[in-house]
Scaffold this motif. Sequence first.
Motif, PDB file in Angstrom:
ATOM      1  N   ASP A  86       9.407  -4.561  -7.300  1.00  0.00           N
ATOM      2  CA  ASP A  86       9.101  -4.417  -8.728  1.00  0.00           C
ATOM      3  C   ASP A  86       7.972  -3.423  -8.990  1.00  0.00           C
ATOM      4  OD1 ASP A  86      11.066  -6.165  -9.497  1.00  0.00           O
ATOM      5  OD2 ASP A  86       9.760  -7.919  -9.540  1.00  0.00           O
ATOM      6  N   GLU A  87       7.012  -3.339  -8.080  1.00  0.00           N
ATOM      7  CA  GLU A  87       5.874  -2.430  -8.264  1.00  0.00           C
ATOM      8  C   GLU A  87       6.324  -0.978  -8.340  1.00  0.00           C
ATOM      9  OE1 GLU A  87       2.518  -2.872  -8.404  1.00  0.00           O
ATOM     10  OE2 GLU A  87       2.283  -5.014  -8.013  1.00  0.00           O
ATOM     11  N   ALA A  88       7.515  -0.695  -7.844  1.00  0.00           N
ATOM     12  CA  ALA A  88       8.005   0.684  -7.789  1.00  0.00           C
ATOM     13  C   ALA A  88       8.831   1.075  -9.015  1.00  0.00           C
ATOM     14  CB  ALA A  88       8.840   0.888  -6.532  1.00  0.00           C
ATOM     15  N   HIS A  89       8.919   0.184  -9.996  1.00  0.00           N
ATOM     16  CA  HIS A  89       9.806   0.441 -11.134  1.00  0.00           C
ATOM     17  C   HIS A  89       9.507   1.768 -11.828  1.00  0.00           C
ATOM     18  CE1 HIS A  89      11.613   0.039 -15.154  1.00  0.00           C
ATOM     19  NE2 HIS A  89      12.471  -0.780 -14.560  1.00  0.00           N
ATOM     20  N   ILE A  90       8.231   2.094 -11.974  1.00  0.00           N
ATOM     21  CA  ILE A  90       7.860   3.314 -12.690  1.00  0.00           C
ATOM     22  C   ILE A  90       8.392   4.566 -11.988  1.00  0.00           C
ATOM     23  CG2 ILE A  90       5.618   3.646 -11.554  1.00  0.00           C
ATOM     24  CD1 ILE A  90       4.529   4.507 -14.309  1.00  0.00           C
ATOM     25  N   LEU A  91       8.534   4.507 -10.669  1.00  0.00           N
ATOM     26  CA  LEU A  91       9.042   5.660  -9.925  1.00  0.00           C
ATOM     27  C   LEU A  91      10.506   5.918 -10.274  1.00  0.00           C
ATOM     28  CD1 LEU A  91       7.503   4.853  -6.420  1.00  0.00           C
ATOM     29  CD2 LEU A  91       6.505   6.208  -8.274  1.00  0.00           C
TER      30      LEU A  91
ATOM     31  N   VAL B  58      13.137   0.845   0.034  1.00  0.00           N
ATOM     32  CA  VAL B  58      14.012  -0.238  -0.436  1.00  0.00           C
ATOM     33  C   VAL B  58      15.188  -0.465   0.500  1.00  0.00           C
ATOM     34  CG1 VAL B  58      13.325   0.163  -2.832  1.00  0.00           C
ATOM     35  CG2 VAL B  58      15.419   1.244  -1.956  1.00  0.00           C
ATOM     36  N   THR B  59      15.587   0.564   1.244  1.00  0.00           N
ATOM     37  CA  THR B  59      16.647   0.370   2.237  1.00  0.00           C
ATOM     38  C   THR B  59      16.199  -0.623   3.301  1.00  0.00           C
ATOM     39  OG1 THR B  59      17.518   2.611   1.884  1.00  0.00           O
ATOM     40  CG2 THR B  59      18.089   1.531   3.955  1.00  0.00           C
TER      41      THR B  59
ATOM     42  N   VAL C 120      12.570  10.055  -2.615  1.00  0.00           N
ATOM     43  CA  VAL C 120      13.039  10.059  -1.228  1.00  0.00           C
ATOM     44  C   VAL C 120      12.338   8.955  -0.439  1.00  0.00           C
ATOM     45  CG1 VAL C 120      13.028  11.357   0.933  1.00  0.00           C
ATOM     46  CG2 VAL C 120      13.693  12.496  -1.188  1.00  0.00           C
ATOM     47  N   ALA C 121      11.013   8.863  -0.623  1.00  0.00           N
ATOM     48  CA  ALA C 121      10.241   7.819   0.058  1.00  0.00           C
ATOM     49  C   ALA C 121      10.656   6.431  -0.406  1.00  0.00           C
ATOM     50  CB  ALA C 121       8.748   8.037  -0.187  1.00  0.00           C
ATOM     51  N   LEU C 122      10.948   6.282  -1.712  1.00  0.00           N
ATOM     52  CA  LEU C 122      11.338   4.976  -2.252  1.00  0.00           C
ATOM     53  C   LEU C 122      12.681   4.526  -1.685  1.00  0.00           C
ATOM     54  CD1 LEU C 122      10.727   2.624  -4.125  1.00  0.00           C
ATOM     55  CD2 LEU C 122      11.800   3.902  -5.993  1.00  0.00           C
TER      56      LEU C 122
ATOM     57  N   GLN D  28       0.816  -1.208   0.000  1.00  0.00           N
ATOM     58  CA  GLN D  28       0.000   0.000   0.000  1.00  0.00           C
ATOM     59  C   GLN D  28       0.853   1.263   0.000  1.00  0.00           C
ATOM     60  OE1 GLN D  28      -2.462  -0.878   3.430  1.00  0.00           O
ATOM     61  NE2 GLN D  28      -4.158  -1.582   2.138  1.00  0.00           N
ATOM     62  N   ARG D  29       1.989   1.220   0.683  1.00  0.00           N
ATOM     63  CA  ARG D  29       2.902   2.379   0.663  1.00  0.00           C
ATOM     64  C   ARG D  29       3.388   2.657  -0.750  1.00  0.00           C
ATOM     65  NH1 ARG D  29       7.630   1.597   4.951  1.00  0.00           N
ATOM     66  NH2 ARG D  29       8.294   3.595   4.023  1.00  0.00           N
ATOM     67  N   ILE D  30       3.750   1.599  -1.461  1.00  0.00           N
ATOM     68  CA  ILE D  30       4.238   1.773  -2.830  1.00  0.00           C
ATOM     69  C   ILE D  30       3.115   2.244  -3.746  1.00  0.00           C
ATOM     70  CG2 ILE D  30       5.192   0.571  -4.831  1.00  0.00           C
ATOM     71  CD1 ILE D  30       6.649  -1.249  -2.797  1.00  0.00           C
ATOM     72  N   GLN D  31       1.933   1.650  -3.594  1.00  0.00           N
ATOM     73  CA  GLN D  31       0.809   2.053  -4.431  1.00  0.00           C
ATOM     74  C   GLN D  31       0.437   3.513  -4.215  1.00  0.00           C
ATOM     75  OE1 GLN D  31      -0.620   0.207  -6.978  1.00  0.00           O
ATOM     76  NE2 GLN D  31       1.203  -0.976  -6.458  1.00  0.00           N
ATOM     77  N   ALA D  32       0.563   3.993  -3.001  1.00  0.00           N
ATOM     78  CA  ALA D  32       0.284   5.407  -2.728  1.00  0.00           C
ATOM     79  C   ALA D  32       1.249   6.310  -3.501  1.00  0.00           C
ATOM     80  CB  ALA D  32       0.370   5.686  -1.233  1.00  0.00           C
ATOM     81  N   LEU D  33       2.520   5.890  -3.573  1.00  0.00           N
ATOM     82  CA  LEU D  33       3.510   6.658  -4.340  1.00  0.00           C
ATOM     83  C   LEU D  33       3.206   6.609  -5.828  1.00  0.00           C
ATOM     84  CD1 LEU D  33       6.837   5.624  -2.556  1.00  0.00           C
ATOM     85  CD2 LEU D  33       5.392   7.604  -2.100  1.00  0.00           C
ATOM     86  N   VAL D  34       2.851   5.422  -6.328  1.00  0.00           N
ATOM     87  CA  VAL D  34       2.530   5.277  -7.751  1.00  0.00           C
ATOM     88  C   VAL D  34       1.304   6.115  -8.117  1.00  0.00           C
ATOM     89  CG1 VAL D  34       1.791   3.644  -9.532  1.00  0.00           C
ATOM     90  CG2 VAL D  34       3.617   3.006  -7.940  1.00  0.00           C
ATOM     91  N   GLN D  35       0.300   6.096  -7.259  1.00  0.00           N
ATOM     92  CA  GLN D  35      -0.908   6.891  -7.520  1.00  0.00           C
ATOM     93  C   GLN D  35      -0.599   8.374  -7.536  1.00  0.00           C
ATOM     94  OE1 GLN D  35      -3.648   5.500  -4.521  1.00  0.00           O
ATOM     95  NE2 GLN D  35      -3.774   3.454  -5.434  1.00  0.00           N
ATOM     96  N   ARG D  36       0.268   8.804  -6.639  1.00  0.00           N
ATOM     97  CA  ARG D  36       0.673  10.213  -6.619  1.00  0.00           C
ATOM     98  C   ARG D  36       1.440  10.557  -7.900  1.00  0.00           C
ATOM     99  NH1 ARG D  36       3.652  12.348  -1.292  1.00  0.00           N
ATOM    100  NH2 ARG D  36       5.371  11.056  -2.052  1.00  0.00           N
ATOM    101  N   ASP D  37       2.298   9.641  -8.331  1.00  0.00           N
ATOM    102  CA  ASP D  37       3.053   9.804  -9.572  1.00  0.00           C
ATOM    103  C   ASP D  37       2.108   9.987 -10.765  1.00  0.00           C
ATOM    104  OD1 ASP D  37       5.796   8.802 -11.205  1.00  0.00           O
ATOM    105  OD2 ASP D  37       3.925   8.128 -12.124  1.00  0.00           O
ATOM    106  N   GLN D  38       1.092   9.124 -10.856  1.00  0.00           N
ATOM    107  CA  GLN D  38       0.173   9.171 -11.987  1.00  0.00           C
ATOM    108  C   GLN D  38      -0.724  10.403 -11.947  1.00  0.00           C
ATOM    109  OE1 GLN D  38       0.232   6.676 -14.691  1.00  0.00           O
ATOM    110  NE2 GLN D  38       2.175   6.786 -13.613  1.00  0.00           N
ATOM    111  N   PHE D  39      -1.157  10.783 -10.741  1.00  0.00           N
ATOM    112  CA  PHE D  39      -2.007  11.966 -10.613  1.00  0.00           C
ATOM    113  C   PHE D  39      -1.265  13.217 -11.093  1.00  0.00           C
ATOM    114  CE2 PHE D  39      -3.489  15.705  -8.334  1.00  0.00           C
ATOM    115  CZ  PHE D  39      -4.847  15.676  -8.624  1.00  0.00           C
TER     116      PHE D  39
END
Length: 326
Positions: free
Chosen positions: A226-231, A219-220, A213-215, A135-146
């Motif tokens: 893999d879901e974060a690749h687009i970021l 990952v650290t 920064v969040a990513l 869900q953390r990653i999806q929130a970033l992806v959704q923000r990216d797409q928006f």
Amino acid sequence: MKNFLLVGFLCANLAGYAQIDYHLHDSLLLEAYRTYEKEDHKKAIALYQSAFRLNGAGRPVDYLIAANSAAFLEREDISKKLLVEAITKKKTEPGTIQSFSDNALYQKCAENVLADYDKLLNTYYTSIQNMALYQRIQALVQRDQFARKIGNYYLGISDKDQEQAFDAYLEAQQRKDTLAMAKNKAILWPQKSEALNDMELGVIRNTDSLNIVALIDIVTQFGWQDEAHILLWHQRGTYGQKDWVWDFFIPFINNEIKDGRVEPSFWAMFEDFKSIQENGTTIYGYHPGKVNAKEVNAKRSSMGLPQLTEAEIEERNQNPYGGRMF
């Protein structure tokens, strides 16, 4: 004869790998796609199924291609199973499944499978081991797409408007209906004022910085996701430069590759994109673009990618901005 020997070699060696053999997996998928294009559906299914047993599908479309091959062979059971896996393993959307093929049996299988779509999608979600992380990653992806659609929203163009316009544009293109093409093109690629463009670009840049920064934090703690690749892909404009993003991610991903958690070809698309920007050609022929016919397969070998045929190399150079990623 060579193809049958390759199939036999690849399939026979599947059992001998305790860890994922990414090169073998990529080779199976590429050979399966080539075979599908030649309409040898029986062989295509065998290759796809071998690849799926090894490491699933590379992309959702792999399941759809295999399901379509099964439909051509009138193997309704296999076609349904593969469409189910497209949902339970890759979260493939109903519209993507429905629009993939006009084959009557494929459409029948799709209708039956999609009747249970919510249940199958729930299977996908229940298979996720760390839902909070997901869900953390999806929130970033959704923000990216928006951020990348904010100009469209300002102009009153919804995602559904663009989906419908895309289908209508392709249909108009086939009919050579220039008026309909222009109408739908205006929805797909709307004209924006300089002020709106500047505002949108500013939002995108700030969003990408916040996301990366969040990513890094994610990952650290948990390793590459893999879901974060687009970021990370949306940082490609500075790839190869010495800055805080790549000073972290290049050694981090290289270590993930060394430990077998990430495929060796991870950087191929980034390297190809950078080369296109600088030289007009790709290095590996992975990203669509022209290639150096004499060097590309040696370069691909160094990255763990399967070899391209002479016909595929020619296609890359004749139609550099079309085709699939290999």
